[in-house]
Design an enzyme around this catalytic site. Structure first.
Site, PDB file in Angstrom:
ATOM      1  N   THR A 116       0.817  -1.203   0.000  1.00  0.00           N
ATOM      2  CA  THR A 116       0.000   0.000   0.000  1.00  0.00           C
ATOM      3  C   THR A 116       0.856   1.259   0.000  1.00  0.00           C
ATOM      4  O   THR A 116       1.978   1.249   0.526  1.00  0.00           O
ATOM      5  CB  THR A 116      -0.895  -0.003   1.260  1.00  0.00           C
ATOM      6  OG1 THR A 116      -1.506   1.280   1.399  1.00  0.00           O
ATOM      7  CG2 THR A 116      -0.103  -0.288   2.534  1.00  0.00           C
ATOM      8  N   ASP A 117       0.281   2.338  -0.511  1.00  0.00           N
ATOM      9  CA  ASP A 117       0.986   3.634  -0.452  1.00  0.00           C
ATOM     10  C   ASP A 117       1.032   4.169   0.981  1.00  0.00           C
ATOM     11  O   ASP A 117       1.792   5.102   1.276  1.00  0.00           O
ATOM     12  CB  ASP A 117       0.326   4.658  -1.385  1.00  0.00           C
ATOM     13  CG  ASP A 117      -1.143   4.930  -1.103  1.00  0.00           C
ATOM     14  OD1 ASP A 117      -1.736   4.295  -0.194  1.00  0.00           O
ATOM     15  OD2 ASP A 117      -1.721   5.796  -1.801  1.00  0.00           O
ATOM     16  N   GLU A 118       0.239   3.585   1.873  1.00  0.00           N
ATOM     17  CA  GLU A 118       0.204   4.091   3.258  1.00  0.00           C
ATOM     18  C   GLU A 118       1.511   3.869   3.998  1.00  0.00           C
ATOM     19  O   GLU A 118       1.732   4.458   5.056  1.00  0.00           O
ATOM     20  CB  GLU A 118      -0.941   3.438   4.041  1.00  0.00           C
ATOM     21  CG  GLU A 118      -2.281   3.841   3.515  1.00  0.00           C
ATOM     22  CD  GLU A 118      -3.416   3.484   4.447  1.00  0.00           C
ATOM     23  OE1 GLU A 118      -3.161   3.216   5.631  1.00  0.00           O
ATOM     24  OE2 GLU A 118      -4.551   3.475   3.975  1.00  0.00           O
ATOM     25  N   TYR A 143      -2.254  -0.629  11.040  1.00  0.00           N
ATOM     26  CA  TYR A 143      -2.342  -1.313   9.745  1.00  0.00           C
ATOM     27  C   TYR A 143      -1.147  -0.986   8.864  1.00  0.00           C
ATOM     28  O   TYR A 143      -0.438  -1.878   8.375  1.00  0.00           O
ATOM     29  CB  TYR A 143      -3.645  -0.932   9.026  1.00  0.00           C
ATOM     30  CG  TYR A 143      -3.575  -1.155   7.539  1.00  0.00           C
ATOM     31  CD1 TYR A 143      -3.437  -2.439   7.009  1.00  0.00           C
ATOM     32  CD2 TYR A 143      -3.583  -0.077   6.640  1.00  0.00           C
ATOM     33  CE1 TYR A 143      -3.329  -2.647   5.635  1.00  0.00           C
ATOM     34  CE2 TYR A 143      -3.472  -0.277   5.276  1.00  0.00           C
ATOM     35  CZ  TYR A 143      -3.345  -1.560   4.775  1.00  0.00           C
ATOM     36  OH  TYR A 143      -3.212  -1.768   3.427  1.00  0.00           O
ATOM     37  N   LYS A 147       2.054  -3.263   7.304  1.00  0.00           N
ATOM     38  CA  LYS A 147       2.358  -3.411   5.875  1.00  0.00           C
ATOM     39  C   LYS A 147       3.787  -2.941   5.595  1.00  0.00           C
ATOM     40  O   LYS A 147       4.505  -3.548   4.799  1.00  0.00           O
ATOM     41  CB  LYS A 147       1.352  -2.621   5.019  1.00  0.00           C
ATOM     42  CG  LYS A 147      -0.042  -3.215   4.963  1.00  0.00           C
ATOM     43  CD  LYS A 147      -0.088  -4.634   4.409  1.00  0.00           C
ATOM     44  CE  LYS A 147       0.173  -4.725   2.926  1.00  0.00           C
ATOM     45  NZ  LYS A 147      -0.008  -6.119   2.405  1.00  0.00           N
TER      46      LYS A 147
HETATM   47  O1  DAU Z   1      -4.104   3.899   0.252  1.00  0.00           O
HETATM   48  C1  DAU Z   1      -4.355   2.531   0.182  1.00  0.00           C
HETATM   49  C2  DAU Z   1      -5.197   2.108   1.350  1.00  0.00           C
HETATM   50  O2  DAU Z   1      -6.509   2.579   1.094  1.00  0.00           O
HETATM   51  C3  DAU Z   1      -5.203   0.614   1.602  1.00  0.00           C
HETATM   52  O3  DAU Z   1      -3.915   0.218   1.973  1.00  0.00           O
HETATM   53  C4  DAU Z   1      -6.173   0.270   2.731  1.00  0.00           C
HETATM   54  O4  DAU Z   1      -6.235  -1.115   2.929  1.00  0.00           O
HETATM   55  C5  DAU Z   1      -7.537   0.790   2.355  1.00  0.00           C
HETATM   56  O5  DAU Z   1      -8.455   0.526   3.414  1.00  0.00           O
HETATM   57  C6  DAU Z   1      -7.469   2.278   2.084  1.00  0.00           C
HETATM   58  O6  DAU Z   1      -7.168   2.988   3.301  1.00  0.00           O
HETATM   59  P1  DAU Z   1      -7.985   4.309   3.718  1.00  0.00           P
HETATM   60  O7  DAU Z   1      -7.895   4.445   5.191  1.00  0.00           O
HETATM   61  O8  DAU Z   1      -7.571   5.454   2.860  1.00  0.00           O
HETATM   62  O9  DAU Z   1      -9.460   3.837   3.222  1.00  0.00           O
HETATM   63  P2  DAU Z   1     -10.925   4.006   3.839  1.00  0.00           P
HETATM   64  O10 DAU Z   1     -11.848   3.480   2.801  1.00  0.00           O
HETATM   65  O11 DAU Z   1     -11.030   3.476   5.211  1.00  0.00           O
HETATM   66  O12 DAU Z   1     -11.085   5.595   3.934  1.00  0.00           O
HETATM   67  C7  DAU Z   1     -10.878   6.450   2.826  1.00  0.00           C
HETATM   68  C8  DAU Z   1     -10.977   7.878   3.308  1.00  0.00           C
HETATM   69  O13 DAU Z   1     -12.327   8.172   3.675  1.00  0.00           O
HETATM   70  C9  DAU Z   1     -10.148   8.193   4.530  1.00  0.00           C
HETATM   71  O14 DAU Z   1      -9.703   9.537   4.456  1.00  0.00           O
HETATM   72  C10 DAU Z   1     -11.137   8.040   5.694  1.00  0.00           C
HETATM   73  C11 DAU Z   1     -12.414   8.539   5.073  1.00  0.00           C
HETATM   74  N1  DAU Z   1     -13.694   7.962   5.575  1.00  0.00           N
HETATM   75  C12 DAU Z   1     -13.799   6.603   5.656  1.00  0.00           C
HETATM   76  C13 DAU Z   1     -14.987   6.019   6.060  1.00  0.00           C
HETATM   77  C14 DAU Z   1     -15.128   4.528   6.179  1.00  0.00           C
HETATM   78  C15 DAU Z   1     -14.760   8.794   5.849  1.00  0.00           C
HETATM   79  O15 DAU Z   1     -14.663  10.039   5.749  1.00  0.00           O
HETATM   80  N2  DAU Z   1     -15.954   8.218   6.250  1.00  0.00           N
HETATM   81  C16 DAU Z   1     -16.107   6.870   6.361  1.00  0.00           C
HETATM   82  O16 DAU Z   1     -17.219   6.419   6.701  1.00  0.00           O
END
Ligand code: DAU
Length: 329
Positions: A116-118, A143, A147
């Site tokens: 991941t880029d994270e 997480y 990674k």
């Molecule tokens: O960058 C790659 C990564 O992207 C992967 O390594 C991870 O496995 C994957 O889960 C994802 O990580 P994020 O933390 O960026 O993804 P997430 O879908 O949890 O959240 C995306 C963005 O949206 C983040 O800024 C948090 C925000 N968010 C998330 C949820 C679930 C909200 O604002 N509201 C929400 O309900």
């Protein structure tokens, strides 16, 4: 391959069957809450499914001994869950990767590690920089720290033991079969269920979106043409802030742009991710097919609308997990 019942891995199985007529795949997957076995319902006899933990050295050793390539997707991946309980992340991402590396070392099998880029931490909104293959590691969450550690294990096994491995670090994926705990499917299924989308913080955090098929095509490009021991960043120039994503989902579903709620901020929330994928494009000749985010999102919405039976049960469970910590502000 590992993690073939998950979102990206499941799409990798389907894409591989469609584009590589000679491929035969053995999937090792733990079939956790995040698995979507229905994606693999009609794969036929070119796919063997094995329910097991990638940290189970006995099973892993036997299966690796019978294959010529291991593509390692299996991971615990959701940041919010890693904040409430990091233990499964340490187990799957670190011990699991270590177990696979020892098996490919013993059997001399080619290995590709999905990451991941994270691992690079985050960028400021006004920083012109993007992540490259030489950006220092600086993970923020349990997480992303696991990674980052798994990437380091792969690098060490290449250098110390001559394991034939490559690594890819990709940005945020979207597309069909993504678990409803993740941002885009959560908001789509909220609106489809008559619930308002939920934004963390000020909604200005930026993610660099890529369609899952573009990610998986890049993975095959690296397996086919990448240099052993090297890392390649995968991204499709898809930077969009979270509020714009939510407003686009609302617009595509015929709702007013302001029909969302702000909720509790994620602790340690990374501000911005941005990938510079020049190396992959210029050295290996990959480029994304999904270059219009709005139409990719529209197709994804259509998929969730057409497949409520696939997501309704996991939606209830995911929202119960969120309800334990999340408050509408
Ligand atoms: O960058 C790659 C990564 O992207 C992967 O390594 C991870 O496995 C994957 O889960 C994802 O990580 P994020 O933390 O960026 O993804 P997430 O879908 O949890 O959240 C995306 C963005 O949206 C983040 O800024 C948090 C925000 N968010 C998330 C949820 C679930 C909200 O604002 N509201 C929400 O309900």
């Amino acid at each position: 391959m590992t993690g073939g019942a998950g979102f990206i891995g499941g799409n990798f199985v389907l894409r591989t069957l469609a584009t590589r007529p000679d491929a035969e795949i053995t999937v090792i997957d733990k079939f956790t809450y995040a698995a979507n076995p229905a994606a693999l319902d009609s794969v036929g006899d070119r796919v063997e499914l094995v329910k097991a933990d990638v940290a189970d050295a006995g099973v892993v050793d036997e299966l690796v001994g019978k294959t010529d390539l291991v593509v390692h997707f299996a991971a615990d991946t959701h940041n919010d869950n890693s904040l409430s309980d990091p233990a499964p992340f340490v187990h799957s991402n670190l011990i699991g990767t270590y177990t696979l590396l020892e098996a490919v070392r013993r059997h001399g099998v080619r290995f590709h590690h999905i990451s991941t880029d994270e691992v690079y931490g985050d960028l400021e909104l006004d920083d012109p920089a993007r992540f490259t293959e030489t950006t220092p590691y600086n993970p923020s969450s349990p997480y992303s720290a696991t990674k980052a550690g798994s990437d380091m294990l792969v690098r060490a096994w290449v250098r110390s033991f001559g394991v034939a491995a490559t690594i890819s670090n990709c940005s945020n994926n979207y597309g069909p079969y993504q678990h409803v705990e993740k941002f885009i499917p959560r908001q789509i299924t909220n609106v489809l269920s008559g619930v308002r989308p939920r934004l963390y913080g000020d909604g200005r955090n930026v993610r660099d979106w890529i369609h899952v098929d573009d990610h998986n095509d890049a993975v095959w490009t690296i397996i086919d043409r990448g240099q052993i021991g090297e890392t390649y960043l995968i991204g499709a120039d898809g930077e969009v802030d979270n509020r714009t994503v939510v407003e686009t989902v609302l617009d595509l579903l015929g709702q007013p742009a302001n029909a969302f709620d702000f909720v509790t901020e994620r602790p340690g929330h990374d501000r911005r991710y941005a990938i510079d994928s020049t190396r992959l494009r210029t050295e290996l000749g990959w480029s994304p097919q999904y270059v219009d985010f709005r139409s990719g999102l529209a197709a994804t919405i259509d998929w969730y609308r057409a497949n409520p039976g696939w997501w309704e049960a996991s939606k209830v469970a995911a929202e119960a997990r969120y309800a334990a910590t999340e408050q509408v502000l």
